[in-house]
Design an enzyme around this catalytic site. Structure first.
Site, mmCIF file in Angstrom:
data_model
loop_
_atom_site.group_PDB
_atom_site.id
_atom_site.type_symbol
_atom_site.label_atom_id
_atom_site.label_comp_id
_atom_site.label_asym_id
_atom_site.label_seq_id
_atom_site.Cartn_x
_atom_site.Cartn_y
_atom_site.Cartn_z
ATOM 1 N N HIS A 17 35.199 25.496 44.197
ATOM 2 C CA HIS A 17 34.412 26.564 43.572
ATOM 3 C C HIS A 17 32.984 26.094 43.284
ATOM 4 O O HIS A 17 32.012 26.751 43.668
ATOM 5 C CB HIS A 17 35.103 26.991 42.274
ATOM 6 C CG HIS A 17 34.396 28.093 41.549
ATOM 7 N ND1 HIS A 17 34.719 29.418 41.704
ATOM 8 C CD2 HIS A 17 33.354 28.079 40.666
ATOM 9 C CE1 HIS A 17 33.940 30.168 40.950
ATOM 10 N NE2 HIS A 17 33.097 29.373 40.310
ATOM 11 N N GLU A 18 32.879 24.953 42.595
ATOM 12 C CA GLU A 18 31.545 24.471 42.217
ATOM 13 C C GLU A 18 30.749 24.017 43.436
ATOM 14 O O GLU A 18 29.529 24.106 43.447
ATOM 15 C CB GLU A 18 31.681 23.323 41.210
ATOM 16 C CG GLU A 18 32.422 23.688 39.934
ATOM 17 C CD GLU A 18 31.799 24.870 39.189
ATOM 18 O OE1 GLU A 18 30.596 25.157 39.400
ATOM 19 O OE2 GLU A 18 32.524 25.516 38.410
ATOM 20 N N HIS A 21 28.644 26.924 44.722
ATOM 21 C CA HIS A 21 27.383 27.090 43.986
ATOM 22 C C HIS A 21 26.387 25.994 44.367
ATOM 23 O O HIS A 21 25.199 26.263 44.613
ATOM 24 C CB HIS A 21 27.640 27.015 42.469
ATOM 25 C CG HIS A 21 28.490 28.128 41.936
ATOM 26 N ND1 HIS A 21 28.262 29.441 42.232
ATOM 27 C CD2 HIS A 21 29.556 28.104 41.089
ATOM 28 C CE1 HIS A 21 29.153 30.199 41.601
ATOM 29 N NE2 HIS A 21 29.956 29.411 40.905
#
Length: 557
Positions: A17-18, A21
């Protein structure tokens, strides 16, 4: 070990997920100050050229800290164009949405790794044709389907997929039958499949199964040669005159030219052992035997007319005592003949006739010792609440048959990588649709909020699936990853979906929302998130308590 599985799953999904980003922030030139996986004390920390990379002790979250104007840290003049706010709106949208998108796309890779590891595939060989379906009279057991509408196939799974996607559409099958190629045209009938959460699918079906029935025999006439030889219903024939027999078709072939010659038939007879192992289970054991079978010499009829042998498919193997079927005088060994005065030629047809109108009584006719009997049966109904909190009726046929099959030799997939990719995409789509529909049903009030699960549920599921093997763990990780991605897209401030909501207001009003408004909205979103987490934790505790109570009751009993 469960804790290790849980930590591994959380760490991987948070990293993915990170990473979404982080990568897109770097692509657009945003300065990233910190990339952190986990919370609490740092167990690993090192600094790159401009970013600090950290791993926390508790793998329950993570964050990517980007340079922002509104933070306490000073922004150097040369870095002002590298702040998050300085980016065009569309770039900020991509950076924010990249995290959930990675969680939703990552399962494609996970599912692909599972499907590409498949090594055993059933060949596209017809094992059984269900009466009353489109394939009846067009395909026969033993047919090998080579192509569908010019598309070459090598597995039964490919054949089933194409048929399922083609309800009402004419399909041209290239079939290998009796050492020659023939073309068969079949139109799959439309079948409505009802899934949990009121999801309805329409799929195609032609009524074929991939494996052939084993040589389990049924004997309806006590005056037949087979009965006189000592054979009984549910005997599994293994040899005829020393020749191995596997399928019922093999048995037919072995006796096809026999008219009056006595031959030894070796068989295994299942003998029921009720309450075996101290009452832990009901089971059956095989007893071996040899019968001297003499088919009738006159006539050139089929196997049943010459010997009294037929497939055991329509014979009742077990009936629950006290059931409607039992009270109607149906017993093991009876041969089903009719349902509501309509002849049935397969057990599958028998079930279809009963379940097409499960709430009304049905007149069933059967043979016992060559004598017709009949009775009225009303299926047992149970109303239950499924795991999603929806009320559902469930119907039970309390009589069962025993008709084992003989799988064909497994084959390799001719195009494994495309198959794995397509299957991974299909599975990901199905899970996304299921979760989205589930969220909608909760909002509509059709599904109870008690179905929400929290970290304890995730811990239990991951531990249970991990103990089954790597592929099960990967499968669970894929489902949880999609959940994480979709939940993060909910329009709740402090979640990625909340930031996207802010960007929507900015796009409409042509200016960012005031900082104070965003702060208040984030506080409200945080409270909502805490409330949802509280409900999920409460549900987890209640489920765990129910499990403990069930275990205690079993110990007491």
């Amino acid at each position: 070990m469960d804790l290790l599985y849980f930590a591994l799953l959380c760490s991987v999904l948070i990293f993915v997920h990170e990473l979404g980003h982080f990568v897109w922030a770097k692509i657009f030139g945003v300065k990233v100050l910190t990339f952190s996986i986990g919370f609490g004390p740092k167990v690993l920390r090192f600094r790159g050229r401009e970013t600090e990379y950290c791993v926390g002790l508790l793998p329950l979250g993570g964050f990517v800290k980007m340079l922002e104007e509104n933070r306490q840290e000073p922004v150097l003049p040369e870095d002002r164009k590298r702040t998050f706010e300085a980016q065009a709106l569309w770039k900020r949208v991509i950076i924010v949405i990249a995290g959930p998108a990675m969680n939703i796309l990552f399962p494609v890779l996970l599912y692909f790794s599972v499907f590409v590891g498949e090594t055993r595939f059933s060949p596209p060989t017809v094992g059984f044709v269900l009466p009353g379906h489109p394939a009846e009279g067009k395909l026969t057991p033993g047919d090998r389907v080579l192509e569908v509408d010019g598309e070459r196939i090598s597995t039964f799974a490919e054949l089933a997929r194409i048929i399922g996607e083609s309800p009402g559409k004419e399909l041209r099958l290239k079939v290998f039958r009796n050492n020659e190629h023939v073309e068969v045209v079949v139109v799959p009938e439309e079948k409505v499949v009802r899934k949990p959460l009121d999801i309805v699918e329409k799929v195609g079906e032609i009524g074929i199964k991939p494996s052939r029935p084993a040589a389990v025999v049924g004997i309806s006439r006590p005056d037949s040669p087979a009965y006189r030889a000592g054979l009984r219903t549910f005997d599994l024939v293994t040899e005829v005159r020393g020749r191995p027999v596997k399928t019922f078709a093999d048995l037919e072939t072995a006796l096809s030219e026999n008219h009056g010659e006595t031959v030894p038939v070796t068989y295994l007879r299942p003998v029921k052992v009720p309450r075996a192992f101290g009452g832990l289970a009901d089971m059956a054991v095989y007893e071996s035997g040899v019968a001297a079978l003499t088919p009738e010499a006159s006539g050139h009829g089929d196997l049943e007319s010459r010997t009294g042998l037929e497939s055991a498919d329509l014979y009742v193997f077990d009936v629950a005592e006290g059931s409607a079927e039992w009270n109607a005088d149906m017993r093991p060994g009876d041969r089903i003949v009719e349902v509501d005065q309509a002849v049935v030629t397969a057990w599958a047809t028998f079930l279809e006739r009963l379940l097409v109108a499960p709430d009304r009584p049905h007149m069933v006719t059967w043979l016992r010792g060559g004598v017709k009997k009949s009775g009225t049966i009303l299926l047992r109904r149970e109303d239950w609440i499924d795991e999603y909190g929806q009320h559902r009726p469930r119907y039970f046929v309390r009589a069962s048959n025993w008709s084992p099959v003989v799988p064909e030799a497994y084959v390799e997939h001719a195009s494994l990588l495309p198959f794995a990719l397509r299957s991974a995409l299909d599975e990901t789509y199905d899970v996304i649709r299921f979760i989205v529909v589930g969220i909608v049903r909760i909002v509509e009030g059709k599904v109870s909020i008690s179905t929400l699960g929290g970290p304890i549920t995730v811990y239990d599921v991951v531990g249970e699936e991990g103990s089954k093997g790597v592929s099960y763990f990967v499968w669970a990780m894929a489902v949880i990853s999609i959940n994480l991605g979709l939940v993060n897209l909910l329009p709740i401030p402090v979640l990625d979906g909340g930031h996207l909501l802010f960007f929507l207001f900015e796009a409409v009003s042509r200016r960012p929302l005031p900082l104070r408004v965003r702060e208040i909205a984030s506080l409200v979103g945080l409270l909502v998130l805490f409330a949802l987490m509280g409900v999920a934790f409460k549900n987890d505790v209640e489920r765990r308590w129910d499990v403990i109570q069930g275990q205690l009751r079993e110990l007491v009993d």
